[in-house]
Design a protein around this motif. Structure first.
Motif, PDB file in Angstrom:
ATOM      1  N   ASP A  51      38.771  45.490  47.223  1.00 14.22           N
ATOM      2  CA  ASP A  51      37.546  45.856  46.489  1.00 14.22           C
ATOM      3  C   ASP A  51      37.447  47.382  46.353  1.00 14.22           C
ATOM      4  O   ASP A  51      37.073  47.897  45.298  1.00 14.22           O
ATOM      5  CB  ASP A  51      36.305  45.329  47.211  1.00 14.22           C
ATOM      6  N   CYS A  54      39.574  48.645  43.597  1.00 17.27           N
ATOM      7  CA  CYS A  54      39.016  48.333  42.266  1.00 17.27           C
ATOM      8  C   CYS A  54      37.842  49.258  41.952  1.00 17.27           C
ATOM      9  O   CYS A  54      37.736  49.786  40.837  1.00 17.27           O
ATOM     10  CB  CYS A  54      38.607  46.867  42.192  1.00 17.27           C
ATOM     11  N   TYR A  55      36.949  49.465  42.941  1.00 17.20           N
ATOM     12  CA  TYR A  55      35.842  50.412  42.733  1.00 17.20           C
ATOM     13  C   TYR A  55      36.400  51.804  42.412  1.00 17.20           C
ATOM     14  O   TYR A  55      35.892  52.523  41.557  1.00 17.20           O
ATOM     15  CB  TYR A  55      34.963  50.500  43.986  1.00 17.20           C
ATOM     16  N   ALA A 121      35.586  43.949  41.237  1.00 12.52           N
ATOM     17  CA  ALA A 121      34.649  44.942  41.784  1.00 12.52           C
ATOM     18  C   ALA A 121      34.615  46.196  40.910  1.00 12.52           C
ATOM     19  O   ALA A 121      35.668  46.747  40.565  1.00 12.52           O
ATOM     20  CB  ALA A 121      35.056  45.306  43.214  1.00 12.52           C
TER      21      ALA A 121
END
Ligand SMILES: [Mg+2]
Length: 274
Positions: A51, A54-55, A121
């Protein structure tokens, strides 16, 4: 029989039963054909680090987009892939593992029709930001134009994503090569500020061609300055052109032959360990 005597005798008996070559014991293992996907799928579904990556990608995309807009481009646009870029399809891979079924277009189509993929995310905030800044969003994906468009739009509508009219989707009609579809966007006068994807073919078809991954890596090295500036990469450990290249794009390989190709491609230490 005395237990103290029995245990060593049993051990010697079992050892003698192991099939042997001249110098080593041979272990025969049967591994479920989709087992190799387990770690990749667990990472995608459970690692907070996935995550975070992805952020990180979408945070960088936001910074780059805001900066690019300072030059006041006419008709600014962003182009995104969908699978493993906007939509998380790891439940389909989990289904493959649990049911010992390789990917197939038929089962994939059923997964798409469920329209229950979750967002990657960071993507929701990024798309809403782009939308609020007046940037046109184009989804260029190899989902099937005829069979998958409606279910894909429903899935994305349920997620509250912006710009979901038909004119924003360039799905696959004849070829997986996205070059013509990217050109169709620029032919409409749009100035594409960023390309976002999990597969380098989402940026340029040149990465779809090499039959060995070393050449794909070399191309990234040559165009390193575009990484994170023109192209924003999302991690995808589940599948991709990188995996196809391991098999030299030979779709007729059996699951066992694919396993051999994966093992043969591994880089191991220069000296054996004991
Ligand atoms: Mg993708």
């Amino acid at each position: 029989m005395d237990v103290k005597f029995f245990i060593p005798v049993l051990f010697l008996f079992l050892t003698a039963c192991q099939p042997k070559t001249a110098d080593k014991t041979v272990e025969v293992k049967t591994i479920p054909s989709q087992e190799y996907l387990t770690a990749a799928t667990l990472f995608t579904q459970h690692a907070a680090e996935y995550d975070a990556l992805c952020y990180q990608a979408y945070h960088l995309a936001s910074i780059q987009l805001i900066q690019a807009l300072e030059a006041n481009p006419e008709k600014p646009a962003v182009v995104l892939d969908l699978d493993e870029t906007v939509l998380d399809n790891s439940p389909y891979t989990a289904w493959q593992i649990v049911n010992e079924k390789p990917y197939s277009p038929e089962t994939w189509a059923q997964w798409v029709q469920l329209a229950e993929a979750k967002p990657i995310a960071g993507v929701t905030s990024f798309l809403r930001l782009a939308d609020s800044l007046g940037v046109s969003i184009f989804y260029v994906s190899n989902r099937n134009q005829e069979a998958d468009l409606v279910a894909t739009q429903k899935n994305m509508q349920d997620l509250g994503l912006p710009q979901l009219g038909d004119e924003h989707f360039y799905l696959k009609t004849t070829t997986s090569d996205k070059t013509e579809r990217r050109k169709a966007v620029t032919d409409l006068g749009y100035d594409i500020q960023l390309f976002i994807g999990d597969n380098l073919g989402d940026y340029d078809h040149i990465w779809d061609k090499p039959t060995v991954n070393a050449d794909r890596k070399k191309l990234v090295e040559e165009r390193a300055t575009e990484m994170g500036t023109k192209y924003i990469a999302l991690p995808n450990t589940l599948y991709g052109t990188w995996e196809g290249a391991v098999y030299q794009y030979n779709r007729s390989l059996s699951e066992m032959q694919k396993d051999s190709a994966r093992k043969a491609a591994l880089t191991v230490p220069s000296m054996p360990f004991h």
